[in-house]
Scaffold this active site. Structure first.
Site, PDB file in Angstrom:
ATOM      1  N   HIS A   1     110.008  85.291  69.633  1.00 17.06           N
ATOM      2  CA  HIS A   1     109.811  86.644  70.155  1.00 17.06           C
ATOM      3  C   HIS A   1     111.117  87.186  70.742  1.00 17.06           C
ATOM      4  CE1 HIS A   1     105.801  84.627  70.469  1.00 17.06           C
ATOM      5  NE2 HIS A   1     105.418  85.751  69.892  1.00 17.06           N
TER       6      HIS A   1
ATOM      7  N   HIS B   1     110.321  87.389  78.757  1.00 20.25           N
ATOM      8  CA  HIS B   1     109.714  88.722  78.621  1.00 20.25           C
ATOM      9  C   HIS B   1     109.662  89.487  79.950  1.00 20.25           C
ATOM     10  CE1 HIS B   1     108.687  88.073  74.480  1.00 20.25           C
ATOM     11  NE2 HIS B   1     107.867  87.072  74.742  1.00 20.25           N
TER      12      HIS B   1
ATOM     13  N   ASP C   1     113.857  81.832  70.742  1.00 18.48           N
ATOM     14  CA  ASP C   1     112.403  81.982  70.722  1.00 18.48           C
ATOM     15  C   ASP C   1     112.014  82.952  69.594  1.00 18.48           C
ATOM     16  OD1 ASP C   1     109.937  81.623  72.937  1.00 18.48           O
ATOM     17  OD2 ASP C   1     109.762  83.462  71.748  1.00 18.48           O
TER      18      ASP C   1
ATOM     19  N   ASP D   1     108.577  78.314  69.264  1.00 13.70           N
ATOM     20  CA  ASP D   1     107.510  78.989  68.510  1.00 13.70           C
ATOM     21  C   ASP D   1     108.002  79.598  67.196  1.00 13.70           C
ATOM     22  OD1 ASP D   1     108.972  80.781  70.015  1.00 13.70           O
ATOM     23  OD2 ASP D   1     107.251  81.637  71.077  1.00 13.70           O
TER      24      ASP D   1
END
Ligand SMILES: [Zn+2]
Length: 342
Positions: free
Chosen positions: A163, A124, A161, A248
């Site tokens: 995200h 991120h 991931d 995740d």
């Protein structure tokens, strides 16, 4: 055939007990490595912190100075979710160093493949901004290092991931030397990663986003890899594959709404290793990102390591999700019809 791992000896100093991104994540992975008996099969490489020059190949000086400044403060929060301690500066540079060391080992042939088991995570972090538990974009720093020090001209970064890897996308959005491919739940933090974000200028067509409906699991990911991701990477023909490996997307994860199982992570890693064998002489480096259910995180990492080692999969300790999966046929059709790489 050697599979290498890198760890971050300083990660425990970046910790906040009430936060999901805390030291117990890597401790759980190390404990699982010991009890599984896998540790002696792996070559554990030494790690040194990323240098300022290595960080500056991706990040603005202002961001590096800001993270350095946090070393003089008891704690600082960037937004609601990203904490620092007095030792985050050291831990974050070491985490980027772990990714670099893994790439060095594979690029020089000292290891066949590698997994950087480190935190804080990175995908991120943008060139100018820490966010989403991330300070330096470890995989982007390692990619730039591969270009500058190993003569590599084309890399694929695959981000599984849950995200969107917004920071990595920002680093290479106008850059044709990286194919960035992210599958992620949508809608979800950080809100970016629509299928219309396909890159700009020189990088037009080398960003591939696949937003996924909630509860997508093993079946959907298999379709996605077979019909979209693997064909895209074959078209691009990278010299090395880097993986933003977040666990995740597992059904047990407290943050992620997807439904992968540990067997599903095995299947994804098998496909990525097969691609690396087909296109890049086996050169693949996985770099840890998220994963907040400790059993799913440690089980998923072990499953991926078994694939890197060329071992048969172990039984899935957590089993499959007990919810039905959405049908991805339309999502896949739309991307195949509209994305410039196809
Ligand atoms: Zn994540």
């Amino acid at each position: 055939m050697t599979t290498a791992i890198t760890l971050n000896p300083l990660h425990e100093a970046h910790d906040e007990a009430t936060h999901v991104e805390r030291k117990t994540r890597l401790q759980a992975i190390e404990a699982a490595l010991d009890t599984s008996g896998l540790r002696p099969e792996l070559s554990t490489l030494p790690v040194i912190p990323a240098t300022s020059a290595q960080l500056l190949a991706v990040h603005e000086q202002r961001l590096i100075d800001t993270i350095h400044w946090t070393a003089s403060q008891d704690d600082v929060w960037f937004g609601m979710d990203t904490y620092t301690t007095r030792h985050t500066w050291e831990a974050a540079r070491m985490s980027a160093g772990a990714a670099i060391a893994a790439v060095d080992a594979v690029a020089t042939g000292r290891a066949h493949n590698a997994f950087a088991l480190s935190r804080p995570p990175g995908h991120h972090a943008t060139p100018s901004q820490p966010m989403g538990f991330c300070f330096f974009n470890n995989i982007a720093v390692a990619a730039r290092h591969a270009f500058m020090h190993h003569g590599i001209a084309r890399l694929a970064i695959i981000d599984f991931d849950v995200h969107h890897g917004n920071g990595t996308q920002d680093c290479f959005y106008d850059d044709s030397t990286v194919l960035f491919c992210s599958s992620h739940a949508s809608p979800l933090y950080p809100g970016t990663g629509s299928e219309h974000e396909v890159g700009l200028e020189d990088g037009y067509g080398t960003t591939l986003n696949i937003p996924l409906p909630y509860r997508t699991g093993d079946m959907g990911f298999s379709m996605l890899y077979d019909q979209v991701i693997m064909p895209a990477v074959r078209r691009y023909r990278p010299e090395m594959i880097l993986v933003s490996a977040g666990y995740d997307a597992h059904w047990d994860d407290p943050l992620g709404p997807l439904s992968l199982s540990i067997s599903g992570y095995t299947a994804i890693t098998q496909r990525l290793v097969a691609l690396a064998n087909e296109l890049c002489n086996g050169k693949i480096v996985m770099i840890l990102e998220g994963g907040y259910s400790l059993p799913a995180l440690s089980g998923g990492v072990l499953a991926s390591l078994r694939v890197l080692l060329g071992q048969a999969p172990a039984p899935d300790p957590l089993g499959p999700a007990d919810t039905a999966e959405p049908d991805l046929t339309t999502v896949i059709r739309r991307i195949l019809d509209r994305h410039p790489i196809f």
